[in-house]
Design a protein around this motif. Structure first.
Motif, PDB file in Angstrom:
ATOM      1  N   VAL A  86       8.208   5.642  -3.110  1.00 35.61           N
ATOM      2  CA  VAL A  86       8.874   5.973  -4.366  1.00 35.61           C
ATOM      3  C   VAL A  86       8.697   7.454  -4.679  1.00 35.61           C
ATOM      4  O   VAL A  86       9.637   8.134  -5.118  1.00 35.61           O
ATOM      5  CB  VAL A  86       8.323   5.093  -5.503  1.00 35.61           C
ATOM      6  N   ALA A  87       7.485   7.981  -4.442  1.00 33.22           N
ATOM      7  CA  ALA A  87       7.242   9.390  -4.735  1.00 33.22           C
ATOM      8  C   ALA A  87       8.093  10.298  -3.876  1.00 33.22           C
ATOM      9  O   ALA A  87       8.472  11.398  -4.304  1.00 33.22           O
ATOM     10  CB  ALA A  87       5.764   9.701  -4.536  1.00 33.22           C
ATOM     11  N   ARG A  88       8.425   9.892  -2.665  1.00 36.52           N
ATOM     12  CA  ARG A  88       9.235  10.724  -1.779  1.00 36.52           C
ATOM     13  C   ARG A  88      10.699  10.349  -1.815  1.00 36.52           C
ATOM     14  O   ARG A  88      11.493  10.848  -1.012  1.00 36.52           O
ATOM     15  CB  ARG A  88       8.703  10.611  -0.337  1.00 36.52           C
ATOM     16  N   GLY A  89      11.066   9.446  -2.734  1.00 38.13           N
ATOM     17  CA  GLY A  89      12.464   9.062  -2.870  1.00 38.13           C
ATOM     18  C   GLY A  89      12.974   8.245  -1.705  1.00 38.13           C
ATOM     19  O   GLY A  89      14.159   8.303  -1.373  1.00 38.13           O
ATOM     20  N   ARG A  90      12.106   7.487  -1.098  1.00 35.12           N
ATOM     21  CA  ARG A  90      12.461   6.671   0.069  1.00 35.12           C
ATOM     22  C   ARG A  90      12.343   5.195  -0.292  1.00 35.12           C
ATOM     23  O   ARG A  90      11.831   4.831  -1.357  1.00 35.12           O
ATOM     24  CB  ARG A  90      11.533   6.987   1.245  1.00 35.12           C
ATOM     25  N   GLU A  91      12.796   4.348   0.595  1.00 37.87           N
ATOM     26  CA  GLU A  91      12.775   2.908   0.366  1.00 37.87           C
ATOM     27  C   GLU A  91      12.149   2.224   1.583  1.00 37.87           C
ATOM     28  O   GLU A  91      12.414   2.601   2.726  1.00 37.87           O
ATOM     29  CB  GLU A  91      14.187   2.384   0.129  1.00 37.87           C
ATOM     30  N   ILE A  92      11.334   1.203   1.303  1.00 38.64           N
ATOM     31  CA  ILE A  92      10.739   0.391   2.367  1.00 38.64           C
ATOM     32  C   ILE A  92      11.281  -1.022   2.257  1.00 38.64           C
ATOM     33  O   ILE A  92      11.252  -1.632   1.171  1.00 38.64           O
ATOM     34  CB  ILE A  92       9.203   0.356   2.269  1.00 38.64           C
ATOM     35  N   LEU A  93      11.802  -1.540   3.365  1.00 41.02           N
ATOM     36  CA  LEU A  93      12.275  -2.920   3.414  1.00 41.02           C
ATOM     37  C   LEU A  93      11.337  -3.741   4.284  1.00 41.02           C
ATOM     38  O   LEU A  93      10.892  -3.280   5.349  1.00 41.02           O
ATOM     39  CB  LEU A  93      13.690  -2.980   3.981  1.00 41.02           C
ATOM     40  N   GLN A 115      13.458   9.573   8.316  1.00 36.03           N
ATOM     41  CA  GLN A 115      14.545   9.736   7.358  1.00 36.03           C
ATOM     42  C   GLN A 115      15.065   8.376   6.945  1.00 36.03           C
ATOM     43  O   GLN A 115      14.976   7.402   7.693  1.00 36.03           O
ATOM     44  CB  GLN A 115      15.692  10.558   7.972  1.00 36.03           C
ATOM     45  N   GLY A 116      15.631   8.340   5.745  1.00 40.72           N
ATOM     46  CA  GLY A 116      16.288   7.142   5.250  1.00 40.72           C
ATOM     47  C   GLY A 116      15.321   6.008   4.988  1.00 40.72           C
ATOM     48  O   GLY A 116      14.128   6.198   4.708  1.00 40.72           O
ATOM     49  N   THR A 117      15.849   4.820   5.078  1.00 36.11           N
ATOM     50  CA  THR A 117      15.088   3.614   4.762  1.00 36.11           C
ATOM     51  C   THR A 117      14.104   3.290   5.883  1.00 36.11           C
ATOM     52  O   THR A 117      14.441   3.374   7.070  1.00 36.11           O
ATOM     53  CB  THR A 117      16.036   2.423   4.559  1.00 36.11           C
ATOM     54  N   VAL A 118      12.907   2.903   5.476  1.00 39.19           N
ATOM     55  CA  VAL A 118      11.888   2.464   6.429  1.00 39.19           C
ATOM     56  C   VAL A 118      11.901   0.943   6.473  1.00 39.19           C
ATOM     57  O   VAL A 118      11.819   0.283   5.429  1.00 39.19           O
ATOM     58  CB  VAL A 118      10.497   2.974   6.030  1.00 39.19           C
ATOM     59  N   ARG A 142       0.816  -1.202   0.000  1.00 33.65           N
ATOM     60  CA  ARG A 142       0.000   0.000   0.000  1.00 33.65           C
ATOM     61  C   ARG A 142       0.858   1.264   0.000  1.00 33.65           C
ATOM     62  O   ARG A 142       0.518   2.256  -0.641  1.00 33.65           O
ATOM     63  CB  ARG A 142      -0.942  -0.014   1.209  1.00 33.65           C
ATOM     64  N   PHE A 143       1.987   1.253   0.729  1.00 33.21           N
ATOM     65  CA  PHE A 143       2.779   2.476   0.888  1.00 33.21           C
ATOM     66  C   PHE A 143       4.001   2.522  -0.028  1.00 33.21           C
ATOM     67  O   PHE A 143       4.773   3.488   0.024  1.00 33.21           O
ATOM     68  CB  PHE A 143       3.226   2.626   2.352  1.00 33.21           C
ATOM     69  N   GLN A 144       4.174   1.490  -0.851  1.00 37.98           N
ATOM     70  CA  GLN A 144       5.306   1.505  -1.775  1.00 37.98           C
ATOM     71  C   GLN A 144       5.247   2.684  -2.754  1.00 37.98           C
ATOM     72  O   GLN A 144       6.273   3.349  -2.980  1.00 37.98           O
ATOM     73  CB  GLN A 144       5.377   0.174  -2.546  1.00 37.98           C
ATOM     74  N   PRO A 145       4.079   3.013  -3.333  1.00 37.52           N
ATOM     75  CA  PRO A 145       4.039   4.181  -4.226  1.00 37.52           C
ATOM     76  C   PRO A 145       4.404   5.485  -3.525  1.00 37.52           C
ATOM     77  O   PRO A 145       5.089   6.338  -4.088  1.00 37.52           O
ATOM     78  CB  PRO A 145       2.586   4.196  -4.715  1.00 37.52           C
ATOM     79  N   LEU A 146       3.955   5.683  -2.262  1.00 39.66           N
ATOM     80  CA  LEU A 146       4.293   6.895  -1.533  1.00 39.66           C
ATOM     81  C   LEU A 146       5.786   6.969  -1.266  1.00 39.66           C
ATOM     82  O   LEU A 146       6.402   8.049  -1.353  1.00 39.66           O
ATOM     83  CB  LEU A 146       3.506   6.950  -0.221  1.00 39.66           C
ATOM     84  N   HIS A 188       3.118   5.373   7.687  1.00 41.10           N
ATOM     85  CA  HIS A 188       2.860   6.709   7.144  1.00 41.10           C
ATOM     86  C   HIS A 188       3.662   7.768   7.899  1.00 41.10           C
ATOM     87  O   HIS A 188       4.265   8.686   7.281  1.00 41.10           O
ATOM     88  CB  HIS A 188       1.368   7.010   7.233  1.00 41.10           C
ATOM     89  N   ASN A 189       3.719   7.677   9.233  1.00 43.88           N
ATOM     90  CA  ASN A 189       4.517   8.623  10.009  1.00 43.88           C
ATOM     91  C   ASN A 189       5.998   8.502   9.668  1.00 43.88           C
ATOM     92  O   ASN A 189       6.716   9.519   9.587  1.00 43.88           O
ATOM     93  CB  ASN A 189       4.317   8.387  11.504  1.00 43.88           C
ATOM     94  N   ALA A 190       6.488   7.262   9.482  1.00 46.61           N
ATOM     95  CA  ALA A 190       7.906   7.076   9.147  1.00 46.61           C
ATOM     96  C   ALA A 190       8.246   7.681   7.795  1.00 46.61           C
ATOM     97  O   ALA A 190       9.327   8.257   7.612  1.00 46.61           O
ATOM     98  CB  ALA A 190       8.231   5.584   9.173  1.00 46.61           C
ATOM     99  N   LEU A 191       7.339   7.568   6.822  1.00 49.18           N
ATOM    100  CA  LEU A 191       7.594   8.135   5.497  1.00 49.18           C
ATOM    101  C   LEU A 191       7.499   9.657   5.502  1.00 49.18           C
ATOM    102  O   LEU A 191       8.235  10.330   4.762  1.00 49.18           O
ATOM    103  CB  LEU A 191       6.607   7.551   4.484  1.00 49.18           C
ATOM    104  N   LEU A 192       6.581  10.226   6.306  1.00 45.46           N
ATOM    105  CA  LEU A 192       6.391  11.674   6.295  1.00 45.46           C
ATOM    106  C   LEU A 192       7.384  12.391   7.196  1.00 45.46           C
ATOM    107  O   LEU A 192       7.864  13.482   6.856  1.00 45.46           O
ATOM    108  CB  LEU A 192       4.966  12.020   6.726  1.00 45.46           C
TER     109      LEU A 192
END
Length: 423
Positions: free
Chosen positions: A301-308, A339-342, A295-299, A332-336
């Motif tokens: 990518v849009a913010r230039g972040r990575e989720i592992l 910093q860095g990889t989530v 669900r949060f992969q597109p967000l 969502h809080n971690a992406l907004l």
């Protein structure tokens, strides 16, 4: 009519019935005892008269024995028969004639008299006493006992009224508290009234807490929804004034709509968690984390972040709706704000399953007021019986640690505790 007065009247009625029955039985017993005394006197009179007559040459009762036997405190009348022929009579002169022919050897009551006959050979003596003394004694007993009966009944009612008032005082306090909607201290004791009062006090406290929770929830909802609704209204007014559709404005409206949707879902989750409106079932944390990751992969990518996503198989007993909302808020809080990889981790530590969301930032400063998203996370964790751990080593992470895993989890070996199910 109040409960207090009804109970007092009931106690008074019970006392009157009990006392009335007791007085009736007492009067009956008194009458039997008086008759027994009369019968004993008749036997003694008959025996004295018969012996004195047999001792005389003329076989008649001398006047002095007549006065001694039939006079005094128990006056009576007597007849002496020899071979069925009346030879002598003495005592009272107003006895009914039917007493003369009495032949039974046990006392009996005839026409208001107590009569007894005793025979010895051809001699037979019949003695009788009027029962007026016994009747007067019974009437005197009733006259004396009636005011006592009524007085004790009234006194019992008055005492019961005050005692019942004392017993019902905790309920009156609770009623006054319920009218003012204020919590009152439950009374001591372990009787039925005290237990009822304590149960009602707990219910009143729960209702008051629920009312306060609703007030806080409405205030929170009003505060959280005010800004996005105002922004959404401004965007709509801009579109209405524009001659052409502005895609940039539409994009901002879409973001505001998504924010409103997230707020509504958070408020609903918060309300369900606070009200313990839970649907317990077995939840695969790996599957749930995978859905949140997608669900949060597109967000990201849009913010230039990575989720592992780091997982190992584990099942827990939880409400999937609330748990998913909590994970959505953490990611969502971690992406907004992070910093860095989530990192979204699922696993088991020390026999306890967990799900963790972390990033490489420092996290919010200690003591800072939490937003709605973190409030929902804490309320969900409390409703599910989970523990929240904050990690500040090599970044910031929030971990939800559950008590036990489900019995069918592949990560829990034999002998693990069964899951605790609440709700």
């Amino acid at each position: 009519m109040s409960l207090r007065l009804r109970l007092a009247l009931a106690a008074s009625l019970v006392a009157l019935v009990g006392l009335g029955l007791g007085l009736f039985l007492s009067a009956l017993l008194l009458s039997r005892l008086a008759l027994a005394e009369v019968d004993q006197t008749l036997r003694l009179q008959a025996n004295l008269l018969l012996e004195s007559a047999l001792a005389e040459p003329d076989r008649l009762v001398p006047p002095e024995m007549e006065a001694e036997a039939l006079g005094g405190e128990f006056p009576g009348v007597a007849w002496l028969y020899v071979d069925g022929e009346l030879r002598w009579e003495g005592g009272l002169g107003s006895a009914p004639d039917l007493l003369r022919t009495y032949t039974e050897t046990r006392p009996a009551t005839l026409s208001g008299w107590r009569v007894y006959a005793q025979a010895r050979g051809e001699y037979r003596v019949v003695v009788a006493q009027p029962l007026g003394v016994v009747d007067r004694l019974s009437a005197l007993f009733l006259r004396l006992s009636l005011p006592i009966w009524l007085g004790l009944g009234v006194l019992t009612g008055i005492l019961a009224y005050f005692l019942v008032g004392q017993a019902l005082w905790p309920l009156r306090r609770l009623a006054q508290g319920a009218e003012r909607f204020t919590v009152v201290d439950p009374p001591p004791g372990n009787d039925e009234v005290a237990r009822l009062a304590r149960s009602f006090a707990r219910l009143l406290a729960a209702l008051k807490a629920e009312r306060e929770r609703e007030v806080r929830f409405l205030a929170l909802a009003s505060h959280e929804l005010k800004t996005p609704i105002a922004a959404f209204r401004v965007g709509l007014e801009t579109l209405l004034r524009a001659r052409e559709v502005n895609r940039e404005t539409l994009g901002r409206l879409k973001l505001q709509a998504e924010r409103l949707e997230a707020l509504a879902e958070n408020l609903l989750a918060l309300s369900r968690a606070q009200a313990q409106d839970l649907r317990w079932e077995e939840v695969d944390l790996v599957v749930l984390a995978g859905e949140v990751f997608d669900r949060f992969q597109p967000l990201a990518v849009a913010r230039g972040r990575e989720i592992l996503l780091e997982t190992e198989p584990v099942l827990v007993q939880a409400d999937p709706r609330l748990l998913e909302r909590a994970l959505n808020n953490l990611v969502h809080n971690a992406l907004l704000h992070g910093q860095g990889t989530v990192r979204l981790r699922v696993g088991v530590e020390g026999g306890r399953p967990f799900v963790e969301v972390g990033d490489e930032g420092q996290g919010p400063p200690p003591g800072r007021a939490e937003g709605l998203g973190m409030r929902v996370v804490r309320q969900v964790a409390d409703a599910l019986g989970a523990e929240i751990l904050l990690r500040r080593e090599r970044g910031f992470a929030v971990q939800l640690r559950f008590r036990t895993a489900s019995g069918s989890s592949a990560s829990i070996g034999p002998g693990a505790d069964a899951p605790e199910v609440r709700g």
